[in-house]
Design an enzyme around this catalytic site. Structure first.
Site, PDB file in Angstrom:
ATOM      1  N   PRO A  79      15.071  43.314  15.958  1.00 19.62           N
ATOM      2  CA  PRO A  79      16.322  42.648  15.573  1.00 19.62           C
ATOM      3  C   PRO A  79      16.232  41.982  14.199  1.00 19.62           C
ATOM      4  CG  PRO A  79      15.625  41.935  17.781  1.00 19.62           C
ATOM      5  CD  PRO A  79      14.517  42.781  17.216  1.00 19.62           C
TER       6      PRO A  79
ATOM      7  N   GLU B  71       9.679  39.661  23.783  1.00 19.89           N
ATOM      8  CA  GLU B  71      10.392  38.861  22.775  1.00 19.89           C
ATOM      9  C   GLU B  71      10.083  39.275  21.342  1.00 19.89           C
ATOM     10  OE1 GLU B  71      12.883  36.409  23.410  1.00 19.89           O
ATOM     11  OE2 GLU B  71      12.655  37.643  25.203  1.00 19.89           O
TER      12      GLU B  71
ATOM     13  N   ARG C 230      21.072  64.765  12.469  1.00 16.40           N
ATOM     14  CA  ARG C 230      22.263  65.463  11.963  1.00 16.40           C
ATOM     15  C   ARG C 230      22.252  65.628  10.451  1.00 16.40           C
ATOM     16  NH1 ARG C 230      26.264  62.793  10.246  1.00 16.40           N
ATOM     17  NH2 ARG C 230      27.936  64.192  10.841  1.00 16.40           N
TER      18      ARG C 230
ATOM     19  N   ASP D 266      29.861  65.214   5.154  1.00 17.78           N
ATOM     20  CA  ASP D 266      29.887  63.752   5.047  1.00 17.78           C
ATOM     21  C   ASP D 266      29.957  63.304   3.595  1.00 17.78           C
ATOM     22  OD1 ASP D 266      29.493  63.863   7.759  1.00 17.78           O
ATOM     23  OD2 ASP D 266      27.437  63.116   7.707  1.00 17.78           O
TER      24      ASP D 266
END
Ligand code: 9D3
Length: 248
Positions: free
Chosen positions: A88, A115, A153, A168
């Site tokens: 994170p 954690e 992709r 894209d």
């Protein structure tokens, strides 16, 4: 593209890899995913991979030794390819980062549970740290699948479609215009007449304006970096006179 994934839950990757477009890329030898269970490198009787934090406090921390041993025994020391820690605290993953990472033909991904990782894993093993966004998951496995899916992709030929992800690159950095398919009327809701007109210049103009409106409404932040023509800017300014509640 070749991925080595280090995880305590290798089994969670298998059904997604087997069901998605990624499976076709594996069959076509464009993609190889090797899954490694970090627990296999835990040497104690209980195959411990986590421990309590020095300094106290709650939660458990991923021990360094099983993670270093796993990565170095599979990839060598030094590993010889980027080693991406899913955390994170990592850099927020974007399409721009996906395109940069897709230049490598070999990547290692480390997924955590608990954690967090012992800091020495970030400092001395990881070359990159990635997050997939500001929400709290239970581990790095889904984020690793997200990163692998986005990179797969971008592998030439992996989408089956000859234009593939190169399409894209035609994206202007705006949200897409609304799409419609048959029937022309569904539950009384009609497809906009302009799309049935056969007037391709008119259709292109309508789609561009829809994309601009939608981006202004939902993601005004994107307008700062979007490729806009003078006509686009004129249209946005006319929109804002009607509904001046957005900052650009
Ligand atoms: C109390 C602080 N928490 C951080 C917000 C601890 C913590 C919670 C959940 C540490 C790790 C996790 C598990 N998540 C990941 O491993 C993870 C993740 C995520 O939760 N969100 C977005 N991207 C990622 S990449 C890895």
């Amino acid at each position: 593209m070749h991925f080595d994934v280090f995880t305590l839950l290798p089994e969670v990757f298998e059904p997604y890899l087997a069901a998605s477009i990624m499976q076709r890329a594996v069959s076509n030898r464009l993609l190889e995913v090797r899954l490694h269970n970090i627990r296999d490198w835990a040497t104690d009787r209980h195959h411990t991979t986590d421990d309590t934090p020095y300094g106290g406090g709650g939660g458990m921390v991923m021990k360094p030794d099983p993670v270093f041993s796993a990565v170095e025994s599979v990839l060598g020391n030094p590993p010889g390819c980027p080693v991406i820690l899913m955390t994170p605290q990592g850099e927020p993953f974007t399409q721009k980062i996906a395109m940069k990472l897709a230049e490598y033909d070999h990547l290692a991904l480390i997924c955590g549970r608990y954690e967090g990782f012992d800091e020495r894993i970030r400092e001395h093993l990881a070359t990159h740290e990635l997050s997939i966004g500001d929400y709290v998951l239970t581990g790095g496995e889904l984020p690793a699948l997200v990163v692998m899916d986005a990179l797969t992709r971008l592998v030439p030929g992996a989408l089956g479609d000859p234009d593939g992800a190169t399409d894209d690159s035609h994206a202007s950095g705006l949200l897409e215009y609304p799409h419609y398919t048959r029937p022309v009327e569904y539950r009384g809701w009609r497809v906009p007449d302009v799309l049935l007109s056969g007037n391709h210049a008119e259709i292109a103009r309508w789609r561009r304006q829809q994309a601009l409106m939608r981006t202004l409404e939902r993601r005004p932040d994107l307008l700062k970096t979007a490729e806009l023509t003078p006509l686009d800017i004129k249209f946005i300014n006319s929109m804002q006179k009607e509904q001046p509640d957005h900052e650009v």
